[in-house]
Design an enzyme around this catalytic site. Structure first.
Site: not given
Ligand code: ACO
Length: 347
Positions: A290, A241
């Protein structure tokens, strides 16, 4: 003029003040005007929470849910949801929010919030749907859409909707406030916010989570599936998140709902969560709303293509609350960008 550099995505940049609510990411907590949103979801009606979030007055936030005649005509002509929402905004009024008195803005917000579920159900069926007198706002949406008036199913959907009314300064809410800051009418603000919600990085990840669960199939396959996804540099949907670094507090509330409403899916979700505990260990990536919400929506009989619209049935209350708040501010939201293209001619 010297520009101020901010982090990508404006992460942690406070752009305004709000009394609508807040997300405390490190603690896994969020609230509506100081009241725990998860406690409200367990104990209150959607109508009461909508009134709290909209402006915390004694006046209802939900009223007449019937569609105006011009919108009914657009539905009969086969409009899609965006077209219908545009027609609904126009029917309610195209007076710029900055030219309205606060009471007029609120009246329009209540009309839009109230009629939105009827619009979704009517557009889906391609024919006008009318709400029942004896059902609440969310129960009526369920009934108009699916024909189901089972109180337990309606309460499950209501729980999801209360949890989803508002959630900090997410992209859709920010969009609503940007449009409101220009002075545009309420319908324009809500249509813009809805369009932002339709992106898979925001509201539209839910049906993809169901695809993921179907690919995984059995709880004991979850760990291998996740390792393969990470090796292929894919995200595990339903985890991580932008703000929460611990468990999203909406997830356990919805897990209680899936346990009673969809036990088979719940068993799979429990296996996925357990596998993530080891495969994603040390990454501070926890289940988000989600992971569970699409299973709740599926169990309530909401068609997949309406998951995002159903999210908006709730979130429209938060958008309107933020529009009412933003309309009181005098400044247009107008940031800047570094120009990095070719040098301009003649300089
Ligand atoms: N699976 C694997 N790796 C992940 C995930 C995940 N679900 N979420 C974050 N990471 C990793 C990223 O690859 C990143 O790693 P890195 O630094 O080695 O590149 C690190 O964790 C940080 O990721 P960010 O994208 O910077 O995290 P951010 O906090 O911006 O992203 C997001 C949040 C977009 C929700 C992300 O966690 C994601 O894509 N999750 C999967 C999609 C999802 O479930 N979306 C619903 C979110 S809830 C909502 O919006 C209502």
């Amino acid at each position: 003029m010297e520009l101020i550099e901010v982090p990508a995505g404006l992460a942690n940049v406070a752009v305004t003040a709000t009394t609508v609510g807040d997300v405390v990411g490190e603690e896994g907590f969020y609230h509506y005007r100081g009241r725990s949103a998860t406690e409200l979801a367990r104990s209150s009606s959607f109508e009461d929470v909508a009134r709290l979030v909209l402006d915390d007055t004694d006046t209802d936030a939900i009223g007449d849910a019937a569609l105006p005649p011009s919108v009914a005509a657009a539905v009969a002509a086969g409009c899609d949801l965006r077209g219908g929402l545009s027609a609904l905004g126009t029917a309610i009024g195209t007076v710029p929010v900055i030219d309205q008195a606060p009471a007029e803005r609120r009246r329009d917000a209540v009309r839009l919030i109230s009629a939105f579920p009827t619009l979704i159900a009517s557009v889906h069926h391609g024919a006008l749907r009318s709400p029942r007198e004896d059902l609440g706002h969310i129960a009526n949406y369920l009934w108009m859409l699916t024909g189901n008036d089972d109180p337990a199913v309606a309460r499950a959907l209501e729980t999801y909707c209360i949890l989803t009314i508002d959630h900090g300064f997410n992209s859709g809410t920010f969009t609503a406030r940007v449009v409101a800051s220009t002075g545009a009418d309420l319908g324009a603000c809500v249509l813009a916010a809805y369009c932002a919600l339709t992106g898979p990085r925001h509201g539209a990840v839910q049906s993809r989570v169901l695809d993921m669960l179907e690919e995984i199939g059995e709880p004991d396959r979850a760990a291998d599936w996740m390792r393969a996804a990470l090796a292929a540099r894919r995200r595990v949907l339903g985890f991580g998140h932008a703000v929460y670094r611990v468990m999203d507090p909406r997830a356990p509330v919805l897990a209680e709902v899936t346990a009673s409403l969809a036990p088979e899916r719940h068993r799979l979700l429990a296996g996925v969560e357990e596998a993530a505990g080891s495969v994603l260990a040390g990454r501070r990536i926890a289940p988000n709303v989600d992971l569970y919400s699409p299973v709740v929506l599926e169990a309530c009989g909401i068609p997949r293509e309406l998951f995002t619209a159903t999210f908006a049935v709730a979130r429209v209350v938060g958008w309107c609350a933020h529009v009412l708040e933003q309309a009181k501010e005098g400044k247009v939201i107008r940031p800047a960008a570094y120009y990095v293209g070719p040098p301009p001619d003649g300089r």
